[in-house]
Design a protein around this motif. Structure first.
Motif, short mmCIF file in Angstrom:
data_model
loop_
_atom_site.label_atom_id
_atom_site.label_comp_id
_atom_site.label_asym_id
_atom_site.label_seq_id
_atom_site.Cartn_x
_atom_site.Cartn_y
_atom_site.Cartn_z
N ASP A 16 55.84 124.64 -52.64
CA ASP A 16 55.63 125.88 -53.40
C ASP A 16 55.09 126.99 -52.51
N ALA A 17 54.17 126.65 -51.63
CA ALA A 17 53.49 127.66 -50.83
C ALA A 17 52.74 126.97 -49.69
N THR A 18 52.15 127.78 -48.85
CA THR A 18 51.28 127.24 -47.82
C THR A 18 49.85 127.68 -48.12
N GLY A 19 48.91 126.94 -47.58
CA GLY A 19 47.49 127.27 -47.74
C GLY A 19 46.78 127.11 -46.42
N GLU A 20 45.68 127.82 -46.29
CA GLU A 20 44.89 127.75 -45.05
C GLU A 20 43.71 126.82 -45.23
N ILE A 21 43.48 125.96 -44.25
CA ILE A 21 42.31 125.09 -44.27
C ILE A 21 41.07 125.95 -44.01
N LEU A 22 40.17 125.97 -44.98
CA LEU A 22 38.93 126.75 -44.84
C LEU A 22 37.79 125.91 -44.30
N VAL A 23 37.68 124.69 -44.81
CA VAL A 23 36.63 123.77 -44.39
C VAL A 23 37.23 122.38 -44.26
N PHE A 24 36.94 121.72 -43.16
CA PHE A 24 37.35 120.32 -43.01
C PHE A 24 36.25 119.65 -42.20
N GLU A 25 35.42 118.88 -42.90
CA GLU A 25 34.26 118.31 -42.22
C GLU A 25 33.87 116.97 -42.83
N GLU A 26 33.15 116.20 -42.03
CA GLU A 26 32.64 114.92 -42.48
C GLU A 26 31.37 115.15 -43.29
N ARG A 27 31.32 114.54 -44.46
CA ARG A 27 30.14 114.60 -45.30
C ARG A 27 29.83 113.18 -45.73
N GLY A 28 28.79 112.61 -45.14
CA GLY A 28 28.48 111.21 -45.40
C GLY A 28 29.58 110.32 -44.83
N ASP A 58 39.53 131.10 -55.31
CA ASP A 58 40.57 131.33 -54.30
C ASP A 58 40.94 130.07 -53.52
N SER A 59 40.50 128.91 -53.99
CA SER A 59 40.70 127.70 -53.20
C SER A 59 40.56 126.44 -54.05
N LEU A 60 40.89 125.31 -53.42
CA LEU A 60 40.68 123.99 -54.00
C LEU A 60 40.03 123.11 -52.95
N ALA A 61 39.44 122.02 -53.40
CA ALA A 61 38.86 121.06 -52.45
C ALA A 61 39.21 119.65 -52.88
N VAL A 62 39.35 118.78 -51.90
CA VAL A 62 39.60 117.36 -52.12
C VAL A 62 38.68 116.56 -51.22
N TRP A 63 38.44 115.31 -51.62
CA TRP A 63 37.69 114.37 -50.79
C TRP A 63 38.68 113.36 -50.21
N LEU A 64 38.45 112.96 -48.98
CA LEU A 64 39.36 112.06 -48.29
C LEU A 64 38.64 110.79 -47.85
N ILE A 65 39.28 109.66 -48.13
CA ILE A 65 38.73 108.38 -47.68
C ILE A 65 39.20 108.13 -46.24
N PRO A 66 38.52 107.26 -45.50
CA PRO A 66 38.91 106.99 -44.11
C PRO A 66 40.37 106.56 -43.95
N HIS A 67 40.90 105.80 -44.91
CA HIS A 67 42.29 105.34 -44.83
C HIS A 67 43.26 106.51 -44.77
#
Length: 198
Positions: free
Chosen positions: A103-115, A153-162
């Motif tokens: 549908d569109a492209t988005g820019e990564i605003l934050v990508f960091e390890e938290r815990g 203006d954005s969305l966020a997701v959490w990512l598991i190590p896998h």
């Protein structure tokens, strides 16, 4: 149709403009097992048609519109790309309904390890934000993910190590562009409601 469950990351061999189309060549392994000429393969969430197979290399022809509307334009040799074969009729449906039509492209605003997990925040285009809901689905570079936060203006997701291990996210950084495909079912519901109001 796809499910957004990435099977492997391929490697970009080349991506160049030709006389009639752009030619993308990828090195892959796992997805080669039952792939043939004319088959669809989701590449960073973009449904592409296999036009040539030589050993472990797959070739695709891309139109200008595909290059213009997706993050594929920025691919360089050596980059990793998420790959998923189309869903077999007898396959497991582990993610959500993904068409492979970005549908569109988005820019990564934050990508960091938290815990123990990673937090990914992406700027989203205003015209698609109505499809975002808390705990809803989003495909980011072809990955079926659950929306954890919805902002103006954005969305966020959490990512598991896998997810980091199996996808190209392990090499992503803030400021980079990703492909977004919003929930297909939400788009159908919106269209039906609009038609009913008319």
């Amino acid at each position: 149709m796809f499910t957004g469950i990435v099977e492997e990351t391929g490697e970009i061999i080349s991506f160049a403009e030709g006389a009639e189309s752009w030619r993308l060549v990828i090195r892959a392994e796992r997805v080669l097992s039952d792939l043939g000429i004319g088959d669809s393969l989701a590449c960073n969430g973009c449904c592409l048609t296999v036009v040539e197979i030589q050993g472990n290399q797959l070739s695709f022809d891309l139109l200008d519109e595909t290059v213009r509307l997706t993050s594929l334009a920025g691919l360089q040799p050596g980059d990793l790309i998420n790959l998923e074969r189309s869903l077999a009729a007898n396959g497991r449906f582990g993610g959500h309904v993904v068409s492979g039509h970005v549908d569109a492209t988005g820019e990564i605003l934050v990508f960091e390890e938290r815990g123990k997990n990673h937090y990914l925040k992406i700027r989203t285009p205003a015209e698609f934000r109505q499809y975002l809901i808390y705990k809803g689905s989003i495909a980011i570079d072809g990955m079926s993910l659950t929306v954890a936060e919805v902002h103006d203006d954005s969305l966020a997701v959490w990512l598991i190590p896998h997810t980091l291990e199996i996808t190209n996210l392990r090499n992503r950084r803030a400021g980079e562009i990703v492909n977004l495909e919003f929930d297909l079912l939400a788009k159908y519901v919106e269209r039906m409601l609009a038609a009913k109001e008319q």
